[in-house]
Design an enzyme around this catalytic site. Structure first.
Site, mmCIF file in Angstrom:
data_model
loop_
_atom_site.group_PDB
_atom_site.id
_atom_site.type_symbol
_atom_site.label_atom_id
_atom_site.label_comp_id
_atom_site.label_asym_id
_atom_site.label_seq_id
_atom_site.Cartn_x
_atom_site.Cartn_y
_atom_site.Cartn_z
ATOM 1 N N ASP A 61 12.218 -7.169 3.992
ATOM 2 C CA ASP A 61 10.840 -6.476 4.630
ATOM 3 C C ASP A 61 10.067 -7.772 5.281
ATOM 4 O OD1 ASP A 61 8.309 -6.714 4.327
ATOM 5 O OD2 ASP A 61 7.612 -7.295 2.425
ATOM 6 N N THR A 121 -2.906 -5.709 3.670
ATOM 7 C CA THR A 121 -4.053 -5.115 2.882
ATOM 8 C C THR A 121 -4.847 -6.202 2.266
ATOM 9 O OG1 THR A 121 -2.120 -5.696 1.104
ATOM 10 C CG2 THR A 121 -2.810 -3.685 0.937
ATOM 11 N N ARG A 213 5.887 -9.544 -9.799
ATOM 12 C CA ARG A 213 5.708 -10.539 -10.887
ATOM 13 C C ARG A 213 5.963 -9.830 -12.452
ATOM 14 N NH1 ARG A 213 1.112 -13.104 -7.778
ATOM 15 N NH2 ARG A 213 1.113 -10.995 -6.895
HETATM 16 O O1 C5P Z 1 4.594 -9.654 -7.961
HETATM 17 P P1 C5P Z 1 3.673 -8.491 -7.220
HETATM 18 O O2 C5P Z 1 3.649 -7.202 -8.065
HETATM 19 O O3 C5P Z 1 2.288 -8.666 -6.830
HETATM 20 O O4 C5P Z 1 4.639 -8.353 -5.633
HETATM 21 C C1 C5P Z 1 4.635 -7.832 -4.737
HETATM 22 C C2 C5P Z 1 5.109 -7.834 -3.582
HETATM 23 O O5 C5P Z 1 5.047 -6.714 -2.893
HETATM 24 C C3 C5P Z 1 4.975 -8.893 -3.078
HETATM 25 O O6 C5P Z 1 6.943 -9.322 -2.488
HETATM 26 C C4 C5P Z 1 3.782 -8.697 -1.863
HETATM 27 O O7 C5P Z 1 4.153 -9.668 -0.813
HETATM 28 C C5 C5P Z 1 4.434 -7.756 -1.795
HETATM 29 N N1 C5P Z 1 3.551 -7.006 -0.978
HETATM 30 C C6 C5P Z 1 2.334 -6.694 -1.205
HETATM 31 N N2 C5P Z 1 1.311 -5.768 -0.627
HETATM 32 C C7 C5P Z 1 1.360 -5.417 0.137
HETATM 33 C C8 C5P Z 1 2.254 -5.477 1.166
HETATM 34 C C9 C5P Z 1 3.564 -6.196 0.685
HETATM 35 O O8 C5P Z 1 1.756 -6.953 -2.799
HETATM 36 N N3 C5P Z 1 0.336 -5.316 1.291
#
Ligand code: C5P
Length: 234
Positions: A61, A121, A213
């Site tokens: 990513d 987002t 997480r």
């Molecule tokens: O910990 P969590 O489940 O929130 O992690 C979501 C992952 O997806 C993180 O690596 C975050 O950077 C990524 N991400 C996100 N929202 C986006 C794009 C990427 O949460 N719009």
């Protein structure tokens, strides 16, 4: 690689040691993992090679965004690293996305999947209007960027699970939706604003969910991963 639903674990760790300590917990399965900028910039391509060697699929990513020629050459490097999914910003233009596909495609015609970030987002309507000077409705811009990605020959987009149905309506069922913002119904939302459960993401039509997480910070990450797989892949 075909269109099979899967759970991707966001390995948002700061070092290789922390990442391997986490992956070592998985003795029976080899989850699909997402490596982001922090880990890649800290450890370099070696972390990708090592995780591949351990048998995991990798979504790298790095969200590329530059002139077409630079992106094409960078994508060639990522393709040689044998990642399974990589990504870029659709805002870099259709030409940049076409160049990326060219760079990714190996001599034998194979290539990693390539997906686009539409509008981050973290950008809301006000920021988009004031900072980017785009005076359209945000959902319209997201769908336009998704259509551009499809036009350029990309495989899909990263989007909110709540947008996945609409993306499929506009770009077709075969166009992949990769969706973060996943939480268990009984878990904490953390800093995510618009969240949905693995089961709901499946119902809406996400192809891949990206879960950080709720798995990495769980008391029993393997059990949390299995719960995601059971609810999403079924
Ligand atoms: O910990 P969590 O489940 O929130 O992690 C979501 C992952 O997806 C993180 O690596 C975050 O950077 C990524 N991400 C996100 N929202 C986006 C794009 C990427 O949460 N719009």
């Amino acid at each position: 690689m075909g269109k099979n639903r899967d759970v991707i674990i966001a390995c948002d760790f700061a070092s290789a040691e922390a990442t391997y300590a986490f992956l070592d917990k998985f003795t029976e399965e080899k989850p699909f993992v997402k490596i982001g900028m922090e880990l890649f910039y800290a450890e370099g391509p070696a972390i990708v090679r090592e995780i591949k060697k351990r048998g995991h699929k990798i979504f790298l990513d790095l969200k590329l965004h530059d002139i077409p020629n630079t992106v094409k050459k960078a994508m060639r490097v990522l393709s040689n690293l044998d990642v399974d999914i990589c990504n870029l910003h659709a805002g870099g233009s259709v030409d940049m996305m076409k160049a990326a596909i060219e760079g990714l495609t190996r001599e034998d015609g194979t290539r990693p999947l390539l997906i686009a970030v539409t509008m981050l987002t973290s950008i809301d309507q006000t920021r988009m209007e004031n900072d980017l000077w785009i005076s359209k409705e945000l959902p319209e811009v997201v769908m336009h960027y998704a259509s551009n990605a499809k036009l350029a020959g990309l495989d899909g987009v990263v989007c909110s699970p709540l947008e996945a149905g609409k993306v499929h309506e506009v770009c077709g069922d075969e166009f992949l939706t990769v969706t973060p913002g996943i939480r268990f119904a009984d878990g904490a939302d953390g800093d995510q604003q618009r969240v949905t459960t693995p089961a709901k993401a499946k119902e809406i039509g996400s192809d891949f969910i990206v879960v950080g997480r709720p798995i990495t910070a769980a008391e029993d990450p393997v059990a949390a991963y299995r719960r995601c797989v059971a609810d999403f892949v079924g």
